[in-house]
Design an enzyme around this catalytic site. Structure first.
Site, PDB file in Angstrom:
ATOM      1  N   TYR A 243       1.009  -1.270  -0.006  1.00  0.00           N
ATOM      2  CA  TYR A 243      -0.051  -0.052   0.083  1.00  0.00           C
ATOM      3  C   TYR A 243       0.757   1.146  -0.200  1.00  0.00           C
ATOM      4  O   TYR A 243       0.495   2.232  -0.686  1.00  0.00           O
ATOM      5  CB  TYR A 243      -0.852  -0.145   1.102  1.00  0.00           C
ATOM      6  CG  TYR A 243      -1.590   1.223   1.399  1.00  0.00           C
ATOM      7  CD1 TYR A 243      -2.583   1.843   0.504  1.00  0.00           C
ATOM      8  CD2 TYR A 243      -1.420   2.170   2.751  1.00  0.00           C
ATOM      9  CE1 TYR A 243      -3.162   2.953   0.631  1.00  0.00           C
ATOM     10  CE2 TYR A 243      -1.932   3.140   2.794  1.00  0.00           C
ATOM     11  CZ  TYR A 243      -2.970   3.734   1.794  1.00  0.00           C
ATOM     12  OH  TYR A 243      -3.876   4.896   2.092  1.00  0.00           O
TER      13      TYR A 243
ATOM     14  N   SER B 235      -3.534  12.011   9.013  1.00  0.00           N
ATOM     15  CA  SER B 235      -4.556  12.248   7.800  1.00  0.00           C
ATOM     16  C   SER B 235      -5.661  11.891   8.243  1.00  0.00           C
ATOM     17  O   SER B 235      -6.235  11.526   9.310  1.00  0.00           O
ATOM     18  CB  SER B 235      -3.978  10.967   7.011  1.00  0.00           C
ATOM     19  OG  SER B 235      -4.956  10.295   6.235  1.00  0.00           O
TER      20      SER B 235
ATOM     21  N   THR C 154      -6.283  18.670   1.088  1.00  0.00           N
ATOM     22  CA  THR C 154      -5.549  17.902   0.153  1.00  0.00           C
ATOM     23  C   THR C 154      -6.638  18.021  -1.082  1.00  0.00           C
ATOM     24  O   THR C 154      -7.914  17.680  -0.926  1.00  0.00           O
ATOM     25  CB  THR C 154      -5.352  16.352   0.401  1.00  0.00           C
ATOM     26  OG1 THR C 154      -4.511  16.389   1.315  1.00  0.00           O
ATOM     27  CG2 THR C 154      -4.915  15.564  -0.950  1.00  0.00           C
TER      28      THR C 154
ATOM     29  N   ARG D   9       0.564   8.781  -6.609  1.00  0.00           N
ATOM     30  CA  ARG D   9      -0.588   7.750  -6.414  1.00  0.00           C
ATOM     31  C   ARG D   9      -1.683   8.128  -7.166  1.00  0.00           C
ATOM     32  O   ARG D   9      -2.496   7.311  -7.117  1.00  0.00           O
ATOM     33  CB  ARG D   9      -0.743   7.508  -4.804  1.00  0.00           C
ATOM     34  CG  ARG D   9       0.704   7.143  -4.073  1.00  0.00           C
ATOM     35  CD  ARG D   9       0.538   7.444  -2.487  1.00  0.00           C
ATOM     36  NE  ARG D   9      -0.712   6.575  -1.982  1.00  0.00           N
ATOM     37  CZ  ARG D   9      -0.285   5.159  -1.766  1.00  0.00           C
ATOM     38  NH1 ARG D   9       0.746   4.780  -1.904  1.00  0.00           N
ATOM     39  NH2 ARG D   9      -1.248   4.689  -1.002  1.00  0.00           N
TER      40      ARG D   9
ATOM     41  N   TYR E 258      -9.543  15.387   3.873  1.00  0.00           N
ATOM     42  CA  TYR E 258     -10.248  15.138   2.567  1.00  0.00           C
ATOM     43  C   TYR E 258     -11.578  15.739   2.635  1.00  0.00           C
ATOM     44  O   TYR E 258     -12.169  15.610   3.500  1.00  0.00           O
ATOM     45  CB  TYR E 258     -10.275  13.773   2.376  1.00  0.00           C
ATOM     46  CG  TYR E 258      -8.966  13.135   1.783  1.00  0.00           C
ATOM     47  CD1 TYR E 258      -8.176  13.647   0.999  1.00  0.00           C
ATOM     48  CD2 TYR E 258      -8.335  12.046   2.623  1.00  0.00           C
ATOM     49  CE1 TYR E 258      -6.937  13.215   0.415  1.00  0.00           C
ATOM     50  CE2 TYR E 258      -7.358  11.359   1.988  1.00  0.00           C
ATOM     51  CZ  TYR E 258      -6.455  11.881   1.155  1.00  0.00           C
ATOM     52  OH  TYR E 258      -5.433  11.246   0.577  1.00  0.00           O
TER      53      TYR E 258
ATOM     54  N   ARG F 137      -4.259   2.027  -7.818  1.00  0.00           N
ATOM     55  CA  ARG F 137      -2.942   1.272  -7.481  1.00  0.00           C
ATOM     56  C   ARG F 137      -3.116  -0.106  -7.489  1.00  0.00           C
ATOM     57  O   ARG F 137      -3.758  -0.877  -6.683  1.00  0.00           O
ATOM     58  CB  ARG F 137      -2.393   1.636  -6.004  1.00  0.00           C
ATOM     59  CG  ARG F 137      -2.357   3.123  -5.706  1.00  0.00           C
ATOM     60  CD  ARG F 137      -2.885   3.698  -4.683  1.00  0.00           C
ATOM     61  NE  ARG F 137      -3.021   5.157  -4.910  1.00  0.00           N
ATOM     62  CZ  ARG F 137      -3.892   5.529  -3.882  1.00  0.00           C
ATOM     63  NH1 ARG F 137      -4.107   5.236  -2.585  1.00  0.00           N
ATOM     64  NH2 ARG F 137      -3.839   7.010  -3.928  1.00  0.00           N
TER      65      ARG F 137
ATOM     66  N   HIS G 185       0.981  13.540  -4.608  1.00  0.00           N
ATOM     67  CA  HIS G 185       0.501  12.573  -3.959  1.00  0.00           C
ATOM     68  C   HIS G 185       1.530  11.438  -4.055  1.00  0.00           C
ATOM     69  O   HIS G 185       0.846  10.144  -3.945  1.00  0.00           O
ATOM     70  CB  HIS G 185      -0.901  12.180  -4.289  1.00  0.00           C
ATOM     71  CG  HIS G 185      -1.709  11.948  -3.098  1.00  0.00           C
ATOM     72  ND1 HIS G 185      -2.913  12.667  -2.750  1.00  0.00           N
ATOM     73  CD2 HIS G 185      -1.807  10.750  -2.427  1.00  0.00           C
ATOM     74  CE1 HIS G 185      -3.371  12.111  -1.370  1.00  0.00           C
ATOM     75  NE2 HIS G 185      -2.997  10.993  -1.439  1.00  0.00           N
TER      76      HIS G 185
ATOM     77  N   LYS H  57      -2.769  21.124  -0.381  1.00  0.00           N
ATOM     78  CA  LYS H  57      -1.756  20.276  -0.731  1.00  0.00           C
ATOM     79  C   LYS H  57      -2.078  19.823  -1.998  1.00  0.00           C
ATOM     80  O   LYS H  57      -3.495  19.337  -2.336  1.00  0.00           O
ATOM     81  CB  LYS H  57      -1.846  19.013   0.244  1.00  0.00           C
ATOM     82  CG  LYS H  57      -0.844  17.860   0.021  1.00  0.00           C
ATOM     83  CD  LYS H  57      -0.732  16.933   1.029  1.00  0.00           C
ATOM     84  CE  LYS H  57       0.308  15.837   0.842  1.00  0.00           C
ATOM     85  NZ  LYS H  57      -0.579  14.722   0.302  1.00  0.00           N
TER      86      LYS H  57
ATOM     87  N   GLN I  62      -4.886  16.956   8.360  1.00  0.00           N
ATOM     88  CA  GLN I  62      -5.057  16.904   6.862  1.00  0.00           C
ATOM     89  C   GLN I  62      -6.600  16.616   6.733  1.00  0.00           C
ATOM     90  O   GLN I  62      -7.005  15.463   6.975  1.00  0.00           O
ATOM     91  CB  GLN I  62      -3.928  15.778   6.157  1.00  0.00           C
ATOM     92  CG  GLN I  62      -4.361  15.647   4.596  1.00  0.00           C
ATOM     93  CD  GLN I  62      -5.251  14.461   4.359  1.00  0.00           C
ATOM     94  OE1 GLN I  62      -5.360  13.522   5.195  1.00  0.00           O
ATOM     95  NE2 GLN I  62      -6.052  14.686   3.478  1.00  0.00           N
TER      96      GLN I  62
HETATM   97  C1  LIG Z   1       0.646   4.981   1.815  1.00  0.00           C
HETATM   98  C2  LIG Z   1       0.300   6.423   1.676  1.00  0.00           C
HETATM   99  C3  LIG Z   1      -0.787   6.899   2.209  1.00  0.00           C
HETATM  100  C4  LIG Z   1      -0.921   8.259   1.751  1.00  0.00           C
HETATM  101  N1  LIG Z   1      -2.022   8.691   2.193  1.00  0.00           N
HETATM  102  C5  LIG Z   1      -2.388  10.243   2.090  1.00  0.00           C
HETATM  103  C6  LIG Z   1      -3.513  10.695   2.821  1.00  0.00           C
HETATM  104  O1  LIG Z   1      -4.243  10.087   3.490  1.00  0.00           O
HETATM  105  N2  LIG Z   1      -3.683  12.072   2.672  1.00  0.00           N
HETATM  106  C7  LIG Z   1      -2.798  12.784   2.110  1.00  0.00           C
HETATM  107  O2  LIG Z   1      -3.089  14.085   1.676  1.00  0.00           O
HETATM  108  N3  LIG Z   1      -1.901  12.349   1.330  1.00  0.00           N
HETATM  109  C8  LIG Z   1      -1.448  11.053   1.408  1.00  0.00           C
HETATM  110  N4  LIG Z   1      -0.334  10.403   0.715  1.00  0.00           N
HETATM  111  C9  LIG Z   1       0.539  11.357  -0.111  1.00  0.00           C
HETATM  112  C10 LIG Z   1       1.663  11.982   1.057  1.00  0.00           C
HETATM  113  O3  LIG Z   1       1.080  12.831   1.950  1.00  0.00           O
HETATM  114  C11 LIG Z   1       2.753  12.495   0.310  1.00  0.00           C
HETATM  115  O4  LIG Z   1       2.258  13.418  -0.637  1.00  0.00           O
HETATM  116  C12 LIG Z   1       3.534  11.582  -0.597  1.00  0.00           C
HETATM  117  O5  LIG Z   1       3.909  10.136   0.364  1.00  0.00           O
HETATM  118  C13 LIG Z   1       5.079  11.949  -0.948  1.00  0.00           C
HETATM  119  O6  LIG Z   1       5.577  11.163  -1.588  1.00  0.00           O
HETATM  120  P1  LIG Z   1       6.639  10.077  -1.009  1.00  0.00           P
HETATM  121  O7  LIG Z   1       6.220   9.177  -0.160  1.00  0.00           O
HETATM  122  O8  LIG Z   1       7.373   9.634  -2.023  1.00  0.00           O
HETATM  123  O9  LIG Z   1       7.653  11.111  -0.302  1.00  0.00           O
HETATM  124  C14 LIG Z   1       0.267   9.083   0.993  1.00  0.00           C
HETATM  125  C15 LIG Z   1       1.106   8.568   0.692  1.00  0.00           C
HETATM  126  C16 LIG Z   1       1.218   7.167   1.017  1.00  0.00           C
HETATM  127  C17 LIG Z   1       2.763   6.778   0.451  1.00  0.00           C
END
Ligand SMILES: Cc1cc2nc3c(=O)[nH]c(=O)nc-3n(C[C@H](O)[C@H](O)[C@H](O)COP(=O)(O)O)c2cc1C
Length: 381
Positions: free
Chosen positions: A25, A107, A156, A279, A130, A165, A276, A252, A128
């Protein structure tokens, strides 16, 4: 493993310790994962300018992020389901951030609730948000963040619909895991994780279950997201969210200059240049490629934060040189958490701090505030 030298060592340990559905994940991007890969790869293309015979004693990483003191220009990014990487993962990560003197962002999709994290920490953290279709729920969520003393709201904008994914589909991702043979095999192959999870009652989405109307149980993230995340969200919504919150607001998910200008116009205190973590829109630019144009367009009007692909203190330094005020760790701290709980997050932060400090010194700088494009060999025009 004998010594943990870098974030990739923590990643390898996390891969061994965390059940596949939760490890993957984190270690996944959407569709072909091209943007996920580019986030990391594009950092390698940026070369640093080595300087010598400069007095580099008395260095400091101290900084301010949206007017709040921090011990280094780092924050922990919001990451959903952190409490599935390690029991009470959100609390552990928040405590590690608190000790390191950097902000932690909880989150909306966390396992531990806002109230649980507040109960187990002593400094304010960030929340954060949503935006969901159920606006009453959103108002209550904002109120809960206020009541918990959160010192910034991060909105966000790049997940109104979920990027697929493939690993999550293949692994049958859910929290808690469902009783399918596939899920049980993944979980039972990590007995240490299973045992540790018995130590907490936090096993599902703490901010949502029991708080959103009609949600008594939430297992499938993707189907719930499809139903609840609000595809109508637009810039007009920012006004009521900002007014209802009444505190520092960070937007964000900005990757485009026009969106950055809009974010500056709606009165946010900072933006996070982010895709993100690769993702969402596969095929979008890497965050570090998108950064220079955004800094040039709005850097004088709004504080610019950065995330995406940070795996070392060198990556942090490169983002700062281009004009970011702070960089967020996403997977870099999640791997630490999966590898070793709170101590693992502390280790990730120590690694990044030390790499950032050493790199800054070898570039001939003593203060993070003095870093700039002059420290890059081929600075963006
Ligand atoms: C497993 C996972 C879950 C995430 N969940 C959220 C989330 O709930 N809310 C959000 O704004 N970003 C979420 N993100 C994005 C992160 O806040 C961030 O933008 C991202 O991880 C940055 O990239 P990096 O992991 O390569 O450093 C998530 C990222 C990952 C890897």
């Amino acid at each position: 493993m004998t010594a943990i030298c870098d974030i990739y060592d923590l990643q390898e340990l996390a891969r061994k310790r965390v059940p596949r559905m939760f490890y993957q994940y984190a270690d996944s991007g959407s569709w072909t994962q091209s943007t996920y890969r580019a986030n990391e790869e594009d950092f390698q293309k940026i070369k640093l300018r080595q300087r010598v015979a400069v007095d580099i004693t008395d260095r400091s990483l101290d900084t301010e992020i949206i007017g709040q003191q921090a011990k280094m220009p780092i924050a922990l990014a919001p990451v959903g389901l952190t409490g599935m990487q390690h029991p009470d993962g959100e609390i552990k990560a928040a405590r590690a951030a608190e000790q390191a003197g950097v902000p932690y962002t909880l989150s909306t999709m966390s396992i531990c609730s806002i109230e649980e994290v507040a109960k187990h920490t002593s400094k304010p953290f960030w929340f954060q948000l949503y935006v969901m279709r159920d606006r009453d729920f959103i108002r209550r969520l904002i109120d809960r963040a206020k009541d918990a003393g959160c010192s910034a709201l991060m909105l966000t904008l790049d997940l109104q619909i979920l990027g697929q994914r493939h690993n999550d589909v293949r692994n049958g991702l859910s929290a808690p895991p469902k009783f399918t043979i596939n899920a049980m095999m993944q979980v039972l192959s990590k007995p240490r994780w299973c045992l540790s999870m018995l130590s907490t009652r936090n096993h599902t989405f703490g901010n949502i279950v029991g708080h959103a109307k009609g949600v008594g149980d939430l297992s499938s993230l993707s189907s719930w997201t499809a139903e609840q995340f609000d595809p109508r969200l637009d810039w007009k919504d920012i006004d009521w969210i900002r007014e209802h919150w009444g505190g520092p607001l960070i937007i964000k998910g900005i990757l485009d200059v026009e969106d950055a200008k809009m974010a500056a116009k709606v009165g946010a205190d900072a933006i996070v240049v982010s895709n993100h973590g690769g993702r969402q829109l596969d095929g979008a630019d890497s965050s570090i490629n998108a950064l220079p144009a955004i800094v040039d367009a709005v850097g004088k009007d709004i504080e610019i934060h950065f995330d995406g692909g940070i795996r070392s203190g060198q990556d942090v330094l490169k983002a700062l040189c281009i004009g970011a005020k702070t960089a967020y760790l996403g997977r870099a701290y999640v791997y630490g958490l999966g590898a070793g709980g709170q101590a693992g997050v502390t280790k990730a932060l120590d690694i990044i701090r030390s790499e950032l400090d050493t790199t800054m010194a070898l570039c001939g700088e003593r203060l993070v505030g003095n870093l700039g494009r002059h420290n890059l060999l081929h600075p963006p025009a």
